[in-house]
Design a protein around this motif. Structure first.
Motif, short mmCIF file in Angstrom:
data_model
loop_
_atom_site.label_atom_id
_atom_site.label_comp_id
_atom_site.label_asym_id
_atom_site.label_seq_id
_atom_site.Cartn_x
_atom_site.Cartn_y
_atom_site.Cartn_z
N GLU A 63 6.59 -40.00 12.28
CA GLU A 63 5.15 -39.79 12.49
C GLU A 63 4.59 -40.65 13.62
OE1 GLU A 63 1.86 -38.93 9.25
OE2 GLU A 63 2.44 -41.04 9.25
N ARG B 33 6.31 -41.63 16.22
CA ARG B 33 7.08 -41.31 17.43
C ARG B 33 7.85 -42.53 17.95
NH1 ARG B 33 7.22 -36.92 19.45
NH2 ARG B 33 7.51 -37.51 21.59
N ALA C 241 4.99 -27.76 8.97
CA ALA C 241 4.71 -28.72 10.05
C ALA C 241 6.00 -29.35 10.55
CB ALA C 241 3.74 -29.79 9.56
N PHE D 199 13.87 -34.39 15.90
CA PHE D 199 12.48 -34.66 15.55
C PHE D 199 12.24 -36.15 15.56
CE2 PHE D 199 15.00 -34.43 11.75
CZ PHE D 199 14.55 -35.46 10.94
N ALA E 1 6.35 -35.35 8.37
CA ALA E 1 5.36 -34.27 8.51
C ALA E 1 4.66 -34.04 7.18
CB ALA E 1 6.05 -32.99 8.97
N ASN F 232 7.79 -26.80 12.70
CA ASN F 232 7.07 -26.66 13.98
C ASN F 232 7.25 -27.86 14.90
OD1 ASN F 232 6.13 -24.11 13.28
ND2 ASN F 232 4.25 -24.92 12.38
N SER F 233 7.60 -29.01 14.32
CA SER F 233 7.77 -30.22 15.14
C SER F 233 9.19 -30.37 15.69
CB SER F 233 7.44 -31.46 14.31
OG SER F 233 8.45 -31.74 13.35
#
Length: 186
Positions: free
Chosen positions: A50, A52, A139, A47, A134, A142-143
């Motif tokens: 936030e 990226r 969330a 992951f 997240a 899901n990420s």
């Protein structure tokens, strides 16, 4: 999820006891994970933060069980017990540690709003940094990316970075040209 209940299922009484010891209820989505997987290994392990800009990989998520001590939520939930962070206990109080990353980062759950964060140590001049991941445990789940998705996104990210660098160079060259300080090269 690929390995459900590696150390057994959790019982409602175990969860109630844990919440009572915390003095706060856990978010419903995280409780559902404990009942459905209780520390099970994930198929999707990677992951990003936030923004990226940083990527992480899950090493383990803790569960409420009597399996190995290092995999027990009840034994490992206090982030200030890691990396000599006791002096920051007040700042870390709203969080519980629910897992760890492959680089030693801690996966944190904020008890007030259910958001997921990473605690990263060895930051220049700082004992640690808490990075938002997240807004909720759902969330976060899901990420998560599979190894193939992670490789693809990493490649795309690196390409986007290089294109941004090239655009900046081009913009600088155009600016220099417009000021009469250099040729415009195509």
């Amino acid at each position: 999820m690929s390995d459900r209940f590696p150390h057994g299922k959790t019982e409602p009484k175990n969860l109630e006891s844990f919440e009572k010891a915390l003095g706060k209820p856990l978010p419903e989505s995280y409780k559902a994970y404990l009942f459905d997987y209780n520390g099970g290994l994930l198929e999707r392990l990677s992951f990003y933060d936030e923004d990226r800009t940083k990527d992480f990989t899950i090493s383990s998520l803790f569960g409420l069980h009597l399996g190995p001590k290092e995999k027990r939520l009840q034994e490992n939930c206090k982030p200030w017990n890691y990396y000599d962070l006791e002096e920051f206990k007040e700042h870390l109080q709203p969080y519980i540690c629910i897992g760890d990353g492959s680089t030693g980062a801690l996966i944190l759950l904020h008890l007030e709003n259910g958001s997921i964060h990473i605690l990263v140590t060895d930051i220049a001049g700082q004992p640690f940094n808490i990075v938002n991941i997240a807004d909720s445990f759902d969330a976060f789940r899901n990420s998560l990316l599979s190894a193939a998705e992670y490789a693809q996104r990493t490649s795309n990210y690196e390409l986007e970075q290089r294109l941004a660098e090239m655009r900046a160079i081009r913009a600088r060259d155009v600016e220099q040209y417009l000021k009469g300080k250099g040729p415009l090269v195509d």
